[in-house]
Write an enzyme that holds these catalytic residues in place. Sequence first.
Site, PDB file in Angstrom:
ATOM      1  N   LYS A 262      31.107  25.767 -52.340  1.00 25.98           N
ATOM      2  CA  LYS A 262      30.182  24.658 -52.142  1.00 25.98           C
ATOM      3  C   LYS A 262      29.099  24.668 -53.229  1.00 25.98           C
ATOM      4  O   LYS A 262      28.877  25.683 -53.883  1.00 25.98           O
ATOM      5  CB  LYS A 262      29.559  24.738 -50.736  1.00 25.98           C
ATOM      6  CG  LYS A 262      30.585  24.820 -49.593  1.00 25.98           C
ATOM      7  CD  LYS A 262      31.537  23.665 -49.587  1.00 25.98           C
ATOM      8  CE  LYS A 262      32.327  23.383 -48.344  1.00 25.98           C
ATOM      9  NZ  LYS A 262      33.247  24.301 -47.766  1.00 25.98           N
TER      10      LYS A 262
HETATM   11  C1  LIG Z   1      33.676  24.293 -46.156  1.00 26.80           C
HETATM   12  C2  LIG Z   1      33.694  23.338 -45.031  1.00 26.80           C
HETATM   13  C3  LIG Z   1      33.481  23.737 -43.688  1.00 26.80           C
HETATM   14  C4  LIG Z   1      33.483  25.172 -43.226  1.00 26.80           C
HETATM   15  O1  LIG Z   1      32.543  25.969 -43.748  1.00 26.80           O
HETATM   16  P1  LIG Z   1      32.744  27.568 -43.781  1.00 26.80           P
HETATM   17  O2  LIG Z   1      31.438  28.017 -44.341  1.00 26.80           O
HETATM   18  O3  LIG Z   1      33.894  27.866 -44.649  1.00 26.80           O
HETATM   19  O4  LIG Z   1      32.938  28.013 -42.386  1.00 26.80           O
HETATM   20  C5  LIG Z   1      33.369  22.765 -42.716  1.00 26.80           C
HETATM   21  N1  LIG Z   1      33.501  21.479 -43.016  1.00 26.80           N
HETATM   22  C6  LIG Z   1      33.757  21.053 -44.262  1.00 26.80           C
HETATM   23  C7  LIG Z   1      33.889  19.588 -44.522  1.00 26.80           C
HETATM   24  C8  LIG Z   1      33.880  21.969 -45.305  1.00 26.80           C
HETATM   25  O5  LIG Z   1      34.158  21.544 -46.538  1.00 26.80           O
END
Ligand SMILES: *Cc1c(COP(=O)(O)O)cnc(C)c1O
Length: 449
Positions: free
Chosen positions: A206
């Site tokens: 992210k």
């Molecule tokens: C990355 C992501 C998540 C989950 O996050 P984690 O930190 O990996 O648990 C949830 N929703 C979306 C849209 C994502 O891209």
Amino acid sequence: MMSRRSGDLAVLGGPPVCRATWPIWPAAGPETLTVVTEILESGRWGVSGAWTGRRTKDSEFAERFAAFLGTNYCVPVDHGSSALLAALTALGVRPGDEVIVPGLTWVACASVVVRAGARPVLADIDAETLCVDAKAVEAAISPRTAAILAVHAYSTMADVDKLAAIAGRAGVPLVEDVAQAIGARWRDAAAGTFGTLATFSFQQNKVLTCGEGGAVVTADPQLHSVLERLRGDGRRYLPERRRIVGQTDLASTGGLQGWNMHLSELQAALLLDGLQRLPAENARRDHAAHLLDDALGSLNGYRLVRPYAATTQRSYFQYIVRIEPEAFAGRPIGVVSTAVSAELGCWVRPLGPPLNAHPLCQPHLHPLAAIEGLRGRLAMHRFELPVATHEAGRGMILAQPLLLAPAEQVHQIVEALEKVRRQADRLPCDDDDLRTPSLVSLRVPEGRL
Ligand SMILES: *Cc1c(COP(=O)(O)O)cnc(C)c1O
């Protein structure tokens, strides 16, 4: 053996378009080592440590991130998935309930609903934005609907105006999942300020990251109090005047069943450091995305994602390109994306299957399915998602490092896409007939750590 000619596709043994390395992500900044060292020497590596007379990075980040978005409260947690689970739990989602989830998104959006004891109800997406279609959401509302999860997916924003209106009419809360849109804006207000609650992920890929992490934000003081206790085994910070050095600064408030979802102080420090750099990094990705938009808009065989008009700022977690299969001799998206990946020496992959056909989305295998009559209703294949299925077969994801590269290298992305389209008829018809290219070209920035 195949003959190798200079113009051949890299995946078939020819020379790649790009031999240069790509920026590495995540990347440390000039101050990262200092802030991490500060924590290592502080005597407090986690929220559950004792009060040292200094504010935790956890609470400092919570305050800064809420201010960055223009909302009141932020509760940092250990994963984006935990953020979603905490959000649903705080809103009172319980067994027997349904939560409406987009049909094309990361699997956690559906799996957390099951962890909350409820049932995910999949709604189809809008073909232009790839975000959930408001009409499909409206059609999915039932007397059991307990929440609507809007995901700002694939670097566009969901139509928060329509979704908030639908949620309002149905009398259910809207939750925004902003994991992929940190810093995006809708009529100049930040993504994450439209729902009753909004969740974030700070996982490795992210745009704001500490490796693994997440947060829930809200404007509501009552929900904030619930969320703080949910993530802290029922505890919350004592007011500062009541803190004593060497003693815990968490009060055993209770009043609900929580669990431990705390972020460590090392992670919170990384987030504070990253948040300072985020606006400049988002601007860099934005610039590269605009270069790609301009070049690909007129390129044969490719189609872009088009955001809703009210989106005043996009945040590019990834860049999505869609193909017209006819322009690629009908080759499947997996073959095309592998070929592009090999030209660039960087990660390019298909959007991935919709949640009614995703190997990682199997709520019917959860223990809940043992409950009489529930197994069938937890089966995701019962949902029909024609648009999501169609688009998933055409979309590919260009990974974030591509957007952090200098302009000349961004132009090589266009060259690679063009080259693969021109020679698509030489590609095999099946993914299994292509070797996954080894992508050894990620570069650690110099002069940093
Ligand atoms: C990355 C992501 C998540 C989950 O996050 P984690 O930190 O990996 O648990 C949830 N929703 C979306 C849209 C994502 O891209």
